[in-house]
Design a protein around this motif. Sequence first.
Motif, PDB file in Angstrom:
ATOM      1  N   GLU A  84       3.378 -30.637  40.683  1.00 36.65           N
ATOM      2  CA  GLU A  84       2.172 -29.832  40.859  1.00 36.65           C
ATOM      3  C   GLU A  84       2.527 -28.369  41.098  1.00 36.65           C
ATOM      4  OE1 GLU A  84      -1.819 -29.569  43.696  1.00 36.65           O
ATOM      5  OE2 GLU A  84      -0.427 -31.245  43.916  1.00 36.65           O
ATOM      6  N   ARG A  85       3.521 -28.137  41.935  1.00 37.35           N
ATOM      7  CA  ARG A  85       3.925 -26.761  42.230  1.00 37.35           C
ATOM      8  C   ARG A  85       4.537 -26.095  41.004  1.00 37.35           C
ATOM      9  NH1 ARG A  85       5.644 -25.776  48.399  1.00 37.35           N
ATOM     10  NH2 ARG A  85       4.198 -27.218  49.408  1.00 37.35           N
ATOM     11  N   GLN A  86       5.294 -26.862  40.225  1.00 37.73           N
ATOM     12  CA  GLN A  86       5.899 -26.295  39.020  1.00 37.73           C
ATOM     13  C   GLN A  86       4.821 -25.860  38.038  1.00 37.73           C
ATOM     14  OE1 GLN A  86       6.128 -27.482  35.674  1.00 37.73           O
ATOM     15  NE2 GLN A  86       7.819 -26.192  34.933  1.00 37.73           N
ATOM     16  N   GLY A  87       3.768 -26.650  37.921  1.00 37.57           N
ATOM     17  CA  GLY A  87       2.669 -26.278  37.035  1.00 37.57           C
ATOM     18  C   GLY A  87       2.043 -24.956  37.439  1.00 37.57           C
ATOM     19  N   ALA A 138      10.589 -21.796  36.951  1.00 40.02           N
ATOM     20  CA  ALA A 138       9.441 -22.424  37.618  1.00 40.02           C
ATOM     21  C   ALA A 138       9.873 -23.682  38.378  1.00 40.02           C
ATOM     22  CB  ALA A 138       8.356 -22.746  36.604  1.00 40.02           C
ATOM     23  N   TRP A 139      10.737 -24.478  37.758  1.00 39.87           N
ATOM     24  CA  TRP A 139      11.240 -25.670  38.448  1.00 39.87           C
ATOM     25  C   TRP A 139      12.067 -25.267  39.677  1.00 39.87           C
ATOM     26  CZ3 TRP A 139       9.461 -30.314  38.191  1.00 39.87           C
ATOM     27  CH2 TRP A 139       8.924 -30.818  37.003  1.00 39.87           C
ATOM     28  N   TYR A 140      12.894 -24.237  39.532  1.00 40.45           N
ATOM     29  CA  TYR A 140      13.706 -23.783  40.656  1.00 40.45           C
ATOM     30  C   TYR A 140      12.817 -23.364  41.823  1.00 40.45           C
ATOM     31  CZ  TYR A 140      16.691 -20.875  43.533  1.00 40.45           C
ATOM     32  OH  TYR A 140      17.356 -20.328  44.612  1.00 40.45           O
ATOM     33  N   ARG A 141      11.801 -22.579  41.532  1.00 40.72           N
ATOM     34  CA  ARG A 141      10.905 -22.099  42.589  1.00 40.72           C
ATOM     35  C   ARG A 141      10.119 -23.238  43.225  1.00 40.72           C
ATOM     36  NH1 ARG A 141       8.670 -16.734  39.326  1.00 40.72           N
ATOM     37  NH2 ARG A 141      10.423 -15.374  39.850  1.00 40.72           N
TER      38      ARG A 141
END
Length: 221
Positions: free
Chosen positions: A72-75, A25-28
Motif C-alpha cells: 500500500e505504501r509503495q503504491g 518507491a519500494w525502498y521508501r
Amino acid sequence: MTESAIAVLDIDGTLIDSNYQHALAWYRALRSVGEIYPVWRLHRLIGMGGDQLVAALGGEDLERRVGDEVRERQGKEVDALLEEMSPLPGARDLLVAIKERGHRLVLASSAKERHVDVFLDKLDARDIVDDWTTSDDVEESKPAPDLLQVALKKVGAPPDASSVMVGDAVWDVKAAQKIGMPSIVVRSGGFGDDELRKAGAKAIYDTPADLLNSLDDTPLA
C-alpha cells in the motif's frame, strides 16, 4: 508468424521509463516500516509483481509481517513519482507500427489500475490497443504466466494463437516461457544480455525505437 499475431507488451518499464522510480518507491515504502534493503536488490526484482516481490526480497517472514502495508505504501510512493515517468523512445510509434501490420495488441501490466490509466494517457494509446490488463485481473503476477494468459483471453485468442511477448525483465521472459510464448526484450529493465538470453529471450534491443526499426526481423514483421 507470417500471419496476424497477438502482441502482448509490458507497459511498466518497457514502454514507460519507470523501473528506477519503482525501485526507489519500494525502498521508501520498506524504510517507512523499519526495513532497510539496498536499492540494487530491489531493482533486481522490479518487473516481478508486488504480490511476489516482498517474499522474494525477505522471505515469508517479511511478507507476513509487512507485506500488505508495504504494498500500500509503495503504491502511494509511486503516485508521487508518476510525473517523472515518461514514455521510452519510440514507444507509441512501436504500438502504431504493430497495429498497422495487422496484429492484435494487448498491453499487459500488473500495476494498479490508477497507474495503468496514467501510463495509457502518457502513451496516448487507448485508441491504438485492443485491450490492457491491471493488477485486478490476476491473483498471481509475473513470473507466473497468469497475466499473459489473461491478456490473450481479453482478445479472444484461441489456445493455439500465434503470439509474442515484449518486455524488459527476466520475469517477463520467464512468464512467457511457461506458456510457450516467444519473447523480445528491451534493455530498460537493466538486466544483462546474458541473463535475458539465459531466461529465453529471442532478441534484445536498446529501446522500443530500436525494436521498431528492426520489426521486420521479428515475429511481428
